[in-house]
Design a protein around this motif. Structure first.
Motif, mmCIF file in Angstrom:
data_model
loop_
_atom_site.group_PDB
_atom_site.id
_atom_site.type_symbol
_atom_site.label_atom_id
_atom_site.label_comp_id
_atom_site.label_asym_id
_atom_site.label_seq_id
_atom_site.Cartn_x
_atom_site.Cartn_y
_atom_site.Cartn_z
ATOM 1 N N ARG A 278 59.715 68.273 51.175
ATOM 2 C CA ARG A 278 59.737 69.471 50.329
ATOM 3 C C ARG A 278 58.647 70.460 50.767
ATOM 4 O O ARG A 278 58.871 71.671 50.737
ATOM 5 C CB ARG A 278 59.537 69.084 48.863
ATOM 6 C CG ARG A 278 60.752 68.395 48.261
ATOM 7 C CD ARG A 278 60.503 67.978 46.823
ATOM 8 N NE ARG A 278 61.672 67.294 46.267
ATOM 9 C CZ ARG A 278 61.703 66.718 45.063
ATOM 10 N NH1 ARG A 278 60.614 66.760 44.284
ATOM 11 N NH2 ARG A 278 62.797 66.115 44.643
ATOM 12 N N ARG A 279 57.514 69.921 51.182
ATOM 13 C CA ARG A 279 56.447 70.807 51.653
ATOM 14 C C ARG A 279 56.885 71.551 52.909
ATOM 15 O O ARG A 279 56.616 72.754 53.066
ATOM 16 C CB ARG A 279 55.184 69.995 51.946
ATOM 17 C CG ARG A 279 53.973 70.843 52.314
ATOM 18 C CD ARG A 279 52.738 69.975 52.429
ATOM 19 N NE ARG A 279 51.553 70.781 52.678
ATOM 20 C CZ ARG A 279 50.330 70.290 52.815
ATOM 21 N NH1 ARG A 279 50.129 68.984 52.689
ATOM 22 N NH2 ARG A 279 49.301 71.098 53.044
ATOM 23 N N ALA A 280 57.573 70.860 53.813
ATOM 24 C CA ALA A 280 58.075 71.514 55.029
ATOM 25 C C ALA A 280 59.122 72.565 54.683
ATOM 26 O O ALA A 280 59.116 73.674 55.250
ATOM 27 C CB ALA A 280 58.649 70.465 55.976
ATOM 28 N N LEU A 281 60.028 72.257 53.735
ATOM 29 C CA LEU A 281 61.056 73.226 53.325
ATOM 30 C C LEU A 281 60.426 74.469 52.703
ATOM 31 O O LEU A 281 60.844 75.612 52.982
ATOM 32 C CB LEU A 281 62.011 72.575 52.325
ATOM 33 C CG LEU A 281 63.059 71.613 52.892
ATOM 34 C CD1 LEU A 281 63.852 70.993 51.757
ATOM 35 C CD2 LEU A 281 63.995 72.364 53.834
ATOM 36 N N ILE A 282 59.409 74.259 51.846
ATOM 37 C CA ILE A 282 58.734 75.399 51.220
ATOM 38 C C ILE A 282 58.143 76.313 52.288
ATOM 39 O O ILE A 282 58.281 77.547 52.224
ATOM 40 C CB ILE A 282 57.656 74.903 50.238
ATOM 41 C CG1 ILE A 282 58.300 74.272 49.006
ATOM 42 C CG2 ILE A 282 56.727 76.050 49.830
ATOM 43 C CD1 ILE A 282 57.308 73.616 48.067
ATOM 44 N N ASN A 283 57.480 75.723 53.277
ATOM 45 C CA ASN A 283 56.864 76.536 54.321
ATOM 46 C C ASN A 283 57.911 77.282 55.147
ATOM 47 O O ASN A 283 57.718 78.450 55.506
ATOM 48 C CB ASN A 283 56.014 75.656 55.237
ATOM 49 C CG ASN A 283 54.750 75.174 54.555
ATOM 50 O OD1 ASN A 283 54.403 75.643 53.473
ATOM 51 N ND2 ASN A 283 54.059 74.235 55.181
ATOM 52 N N LEU B 8 64.472 75.608 46.266
ATOM 53 C CA LEU B 8 64.796 76.997 45.923
ATOM 54 C C LEU B 8 64.447 77.305 44.465
ATOM 55 O O LEU B 8 64.010 78.428 44.145
ATOM 56 C CB LEU B 8 66.284 77.264 46.177
ATOM 57 C CG LEU B 8 66.698 77.281 47.656
ATOM 58 C CD1 LEU B 8 68.205 77.447 47.792
ATOM 59 C CD2 LEU B 8 65.978 78.412 48.402
ATOM 60 N N ASP B 9 64.638 76.305 43.585
ATOM 61 C CA ASP B 9 64.238 76.519 42.190
ATOM 62 C C ASP B 9 62.731 76.764 42.097
ATOM 63 O O ASP B 9 62.268 77.607 41.307
ATOM 64 C CB ASP B 9 64.613 75.296 41.345
ATOM 65 C CG ASP B 9 66.118 75.165 41.181
ATOM 66 O OD1 ASP B 9 66.813 76.185 41.359
ATOM 67 O OD2 ASP B 9 66.588 74.040 40.908
ATOM 68 N N TYR B 10 61.953 76.067 42.916
ATOM 69 C CA TYR B 10 60.499 76.234 42.919
ATOM 70 C C TYR B 10 60.112 77.623 43.443
ATOM 71 O O TYR B 10 59.123 78.216 42.984
ATOM 72 C CB TYR B 10 59.878 75.138 43.788
ATOM 73 C CG TYR B 10 58.385 75.250 43.944
ATOM 74 C CD1 TYR B 10 57.523 74.821 42.938
ATOM 75 C CD2 TYR B 10 57.828 75.804 45.099
ATOM 76 C CE1 TYR B 10 56.155 74.921 43.090
ATOM 77 C CE2 TYR B 10 56.459 75.906 45.254
ATOM 78 C CZ TYR B 10 55.626 75.471 44.241
ATOM 79 O OH TYR B 10 54.273 75.579 44.382
ATOM 80 N N LEU B 11 60.905 78.174 44.366
ATOM 81 C CA LEU B 11 60.601 79.467 44.973
ATOM 82 C C LEU B 11 61.366 80.612 44.309
ATOM 83 O O LEU B 11 61.440 81.721 44.866
ATOM 84 C CB LEU B 11 60.956 79.429 46.470
ATOM 85 C CG LEU B 11 60.154 78.444 47.330
ATOM 86 C CD1 LEU B 11 60.689 78.452 48.759
ATOM 87 C CD2 LEU B 11 58.684 78.809 47.331
ATOM 88 N N ASP B 12 61.918 80.349 43.167
ATOM 89 C CA ASP B 12 62.790 81.352 42.532
ATOM 90 C C ASP B 12 62.071 82.679 42.314
ATOM 91 O O ASP B 12 62.616 83.755 42.609
ATOM 92 C CB ASP B 12 63.308 80.787 41.206
ATOM 93 C CG ASP B 12 64.321 81.726 40.570
ATOM 94 O OD1 ASP B 12 65.324 82.044 41.246
ATOM 95 O OD2 ASP B 12 64.092 82.154 39.426
#
Length: 462
Positions: free
Chosen positions: A354-359, A324-328
């Motif tokens: 993390r790649r799966a979560l980002i997607n 979530l910090d990366y997608l803030d």
């Protein structure tokens, strides 16, 4: 018929099997028959000797005069002349009561013998001999009386039987193999018909199926399995066609933009600032192309059976917080918030996870209206860890849910991306990562909420 055809022919193989079975059966029956007949033939000489002796014994023991013995000798000569297989000897100390040519070989062969024995004299055929002892009577001293019968004819009969059994057995094997091949050809006729029908099935006739209604029961299961395989091939072929079209579409758009912008920039002299803008725009398109290519290479590697290897035991809630910090900035621009509920520990490869979560989160953000709240639920249940990303949005039709994790699949058939960064591979990568961890994915849509997530198995002892 070529060697390959001979090797591959089921009819020929069955014919050979019939021949082998026939060979075993004929050999067993022939051996049993030969043993039985051989035993019977072996008993015939003995039985004939005993029969001859039973007729001669009363006359031999009734009178001991030389005249009586002379009459018996004449009778024995007549019997020997009538039946060349027979031979008679009489051994006595009195020359008047001797019969036949008595030499040292004969004396040595019967010395100490009694009853029925086998005798082989030099220059003579094998014989079976009955030896009897007669005590002194009147003028006749003690006498040994011998009846011999030639056994070569019986051996010839055994040999002829063996040859006949071998010839008949060989003929039976040949007939069994030929008839077996013919029967196999008839029996495999439905299979050849199915083979011819299957050879006619090729693109674009993948929707056709083999007809199993009139087939034997043994082939109906094969037809059913083959038709199921055809259905899977048809589905895969359709997906491949769609995939090729989607790849062409996704690559064509940035390439078209690159070519168009470059051509416009080259039509006449431009300022350095304009060239900078063109290069910056081209760089964005190139980044998009690189992203598509990298994602496709990753999926190709996953299709080849790549597995997550650098597994570490990790708590999922902190991983979600890091993502979530990366997608803030994306969350802020979309004006949506995220709530995380629950936690569980599972062995994962952190970079892939993390790649799966980002997607998953990026997909949820794209389809969540401004001001909406995205929920990330983590729970452990029945030896499984379930991570679900839930966002409010329009209901997704049931027929689309099973295909949302396929490559380039979108509910909108126009294939238009909602943003330049979305090229339809995000959820496919999520599915690939789940499979690399030995897990699965799911998609649900009900009550105004859409849920996408992963399911991973964990050791119950953990």
């Amino acid at each position: 018929m070529t060697r390959a055809e001979l090797t591959a022919s089921m009819s020929l193989r069955l014919g050979v099997l019939f021949a082998l079975v026939a060979l075993a059966v004929f050999a067993l029956i022939g051996w049993a028959l030969y043993v039985q007949v051989d035993n019977n033939l072996s008993d015939l000489p003995k039985a004939e000797l005993q029969a001859r002796y039973s007729v001669l014994e009363p006359a031999l023991g009734r009178d001991g005069s030389p005249e009586h013995w002379a009459r018996i000798s004449n009778r024995l000569h007549l019997l020997a002349n009538e039946d060349r297989r027979l031979q008679f000897w009489a051994l006595s100390d009195d020359a008047r009561f001797q019969l036949g040519q008595i030499d040292d070989n004969l004396r040595a062969g019967i010395d100490g013998q009694s009853g029925i024995i086998d005798l082989q004299l030099p220059g003579h055929c094998p014989q079976k001999v009955l030896i009897s002892e007669f005590p002194a009577l009147d003028q006749r001293p003690p006498m040994r009386f011998l009846i011999a019968i030639d056994t070569s004819t019986f051996k010839q009969a055994r040999h002829a039987l063996l040859v006949a059994l071998g010839a008949l057995g060989a003929l039976g094997v040949v007939l069994a193999s030929v008839l077996g091949y013919w029967v196999a050809r008839i029996g495999l006729k439905p299979l050849r018909a199915l083979s011819a029908e299957a050879q006619s099935l090729a693109p674009p006739r993948l929707s056709a199926r083999l007809s199993g209604a009139a087939q034997p029961a043994e082939l109906q299961q094969f037809v059913s399995a083959f038709n199921d395989a055809l259905a899977r091939v048809e589905t895969a072929y359709s997906r491949l066609e769609s995939f090729n079209a989607d790849v062409a579409h996704e690559l064509r758009s940035p390439l078209t933009n690159l070519i168009g912008q470059t051509q416009v920039a080259l039509t006449r002299g431009r300022s350095a600032e304009h060239y900078f803008e063109v290069l910056q725009s081209n760089l964005e398109e190139l980044e998009r192309l690189r992203s598509i290519i990298n994602d496709m290479l990753f999926l190709a590697s996953a299709d080849q059976g790549s597995k997550a290897t650098r597994l570490v035991s990790t708590a999922l809630a902190p991983e979600v917080a890091t993502t979530l910090d990366y997608l803030d900035l994306i969350l802020e621009e979309a004006q949506v918030s995220v709530q995380v509920q629950g936690d569980a520990e599972v062995r994962i490869e952190t970079a892939l996870w993390r790649r799966a979560l980002i997607n998953l989160l990026h997909n949820a953000v794209q389809h969540t209206p401004a001001g909406g709240v995205i929920e990330v639920n983590i729970e452990r249940r029945d030896g499984e860890v379930i991570l679900a990303v839930c966002n409010p949005g329009e209901r997704i039709a049931e027929e689309h849910l099973a295909s949302l994790f396929e490559r380039f699949y979108r509910v909108d058939p126009s294939r238009n991306s909602s943003s330049a960064g979305n090229h339809g591979l995000g959820l496919a990568i999520v599915k690939a990562i789940a499979q690399m961890h030995g897990g699965s994915v799911f998609a649900e849509s009900r009550d105004g909420l859409n849920r996408f997530g992963l399911v991973l198995k964990v050791d119950k002892s953990a």
